[in-house]
Design a protein around this motif. Structure first.
Motif, short mmCIF file in Angstrom:
data_model
loop_
_atom_site.label_atom_id
_atom_site.label_comp_id
_atom_site.label_asym_id
_atom_site.label_seq_id
_atom_site.Cartn_x
_atom_site.Cartn_y
_atom_site.Cartn_z
N LEU A 2 8.96 8.00 -0.57
CA LEU A 2 9.28 6.81 0.21
C LEU A 2 10.78 6.67 0.34
O LEU A 2 11.52 6.86 -0.63
N PHE A 63 4.17 -3.88 -5.99
CA PHE A 63 4.40 -4.15 -4.57
C PHE A 63 4.86 -5.59 -4.35
O PHE A 63 5.84 -5.83 -3.64
N GLU A 67 8.37 -6.60 -2.64
CA GLU A 67 8.28 -6.99 -1.23
C GLU A 67 8.21 -8.50 -1.01
O GLU A 67 8.52 -9.00 0.06
N ASP A 187 -2.96 0.87 -1.98
CA ASP A 187 -1.56 1.28 -2.07
C ASP A 187 -0.85 0.89 -0.77
O ASP A 187 -0.75 1.69 0.15
N TYR A 189 2.20 0.60 0.04
CA TYR A 189 3.36 1.42 0.39
C TYR A 189 2.96 2.65 1.19
O TYR A 189 3.69 3.10 2.06
N ASN A 190 1.81 3.21 0.88
CA ASN A 190 1.39 4.45 1.54
C ASN A 190 0.79 4.20 2.91
O ASN A 190 0.38 5.13 3.59
N SER A 240 1.77 0.56 10.68
CA SER A 240 0.99 0.50 9.45
C SER A 240 -0.49 0.64 9.72
O SER A 240 -1.01 0.11 10.72
N GLN A 254 14.00 -1.24 3.28
CA GLN A 254 12.76 -1.12 2.53
C GLN A 254 12.33 0.34 2.49
O GLN A 254 12.60 1.10 3.41
N ASN A 255 11.67 0.73 1.42
CA ASN A 255 11.17 2.10 1.29
C ASN A 255 9.79 2.22 1.92
O ASN A 255 8.87 1.49 1.55
N ARG A 256 9.67 3.14 2.87
CA ARG A 256 8.42 3.36 3.57
C ARG A 256 8.12 4.87 3.66
O ARG A 256 8.99 5.71 3.42
N ASN A 257 6.91 5.20 4.00
CA ASN A 257 6.55 6.57 4.31
C ASN A 257 7.16 6.95 5.65
O ASN A 257 7.59 6.08 6.42
#
Length: 278
Positions: A2, A63, A67, A187, A189-190, A240, A254-257
């Motif tokens: 991520l 999370f 977030e 999850d 984030y995923n 998403s 923000q950390n994302r895929n």
């Protein structure tokens, strides 16, 4: 892996490609299928009896701490209870948010469990027969609740706590009059992927980076423009699974895929998806 939007963009360029762009409906459809085939995003389904007792969602603690929001789908005739706690204890330093109480006629935010409401909204948000999407956020001491897939849009209730406390745990409960059904992403984030779109170059003018081509085809979530005005820090585009692959503006840090598109040097064609990263 991520990453933030700038780091994801740079990583794709280091690999000889670009962050994913979607410029037509067919490519959107192909990307949706690609993600569905390559990413296993499981769901948590919970069915709670008609008992007022909080069930803490321990798997989502990381999370919510990072977030400061949670999204969920709910089905039930009345009384969707959510507790937002500093400690894993619903009786101490906890905010209580109730959706569709009093026979699905009233929603409230409380400063503690079963305290007097700090704010209320008269409406009928719940359904006995179908799941409906909701969200709660608590950034900077302001508790907000709304409906729909986009956090910050369709807000129907908010209250600011001048002596706010951190939210490290959250739980859900029914009331004594009806069972309830809940859905969460296992999850979160995923489930979100950065796209190459951003309005960092010109506010509210979305372009594909790094070429800065104007974004023509779009697949935005309904209500995005309104939420964008309320959240000016959201300048990078993501989509998403939780939002049915709709696009949304997000905080770039923000950390994302993410997915990279990389040209195939051995041919004149371009790989439709390039290389998936993360």
């Amino acid at each position: 892996m991520l990453m933030s939007w700038p780091n994801a963009l740079g990583t794709c360029q280091d690999l000889g490609g670009t962050l994913l762009t979607i410029d037509n409906a067919q490519k959107q459809k192909d990307i949706e299928q690609f993600i569905a085939d390559h990413y296993n995003v499981s769901r948590i389904d919970l069915h709670l009896p008609p008992v007022y007792e909080y069930h803490f969602m321990d798997g989502l603690d990381k999370f919510i701490r990072n977030e400061k929001y949670i999204q969920f789908d709910f089905k039930g005739c009345n009384d969707a209870y959510v507790i937002l706690s500093e400690h894993r204890n619903s009786s101490f330093r906890s905010y209580e948010v109730l959706f569709g109480g009093w026979k699905n006629t009233l929603s409230v935010i409380r400063k503690c469990r079963q305290c007097a409401p700090m704010t209320t909204t008269s409406h009928s948000p719940l359904s006995c027969t179908e799941f409906k999407p909701f969200w709660i956020s608590w950034e900077n001491g302001t508790i907000r609740a709304g409906e729909g897939r986009e956090v910050g849009a369709s807000t129907f209730m908010e209250w600011s706590d001048s002596t706010s406390h951190p939210v490290n745990f959250f739980g859900i409960s029914s009331w004594r009059t009806a069972q309830t059904s809940w859905r969460f992403l296992k999850d979160p984030y995923n489930s979100s992927f950065w796209l190459a779109g951003s309005d960092l170059g010109h506010h509210a003018q979305w372009e594909w980076f790094p070429k800065e081509d104007f974004v023509g085809f779009t697949n935005w979530l309904p209500g995005l423009e309104e939420s964008q005005k309320r959240s000016p820090s959201r300048h990078c585009m993501q989509m998403s699974l939780h939002n049915d692959f709709k696009w949304a503006a997000d905080n770039c840090m923000q950390n994302r895929n993410f997915i990279c598109e990389i040209s195939k040097h051995e041919s004149s064609t371009k790989a439709p998806f390039g290389r998936g990263v993360g």
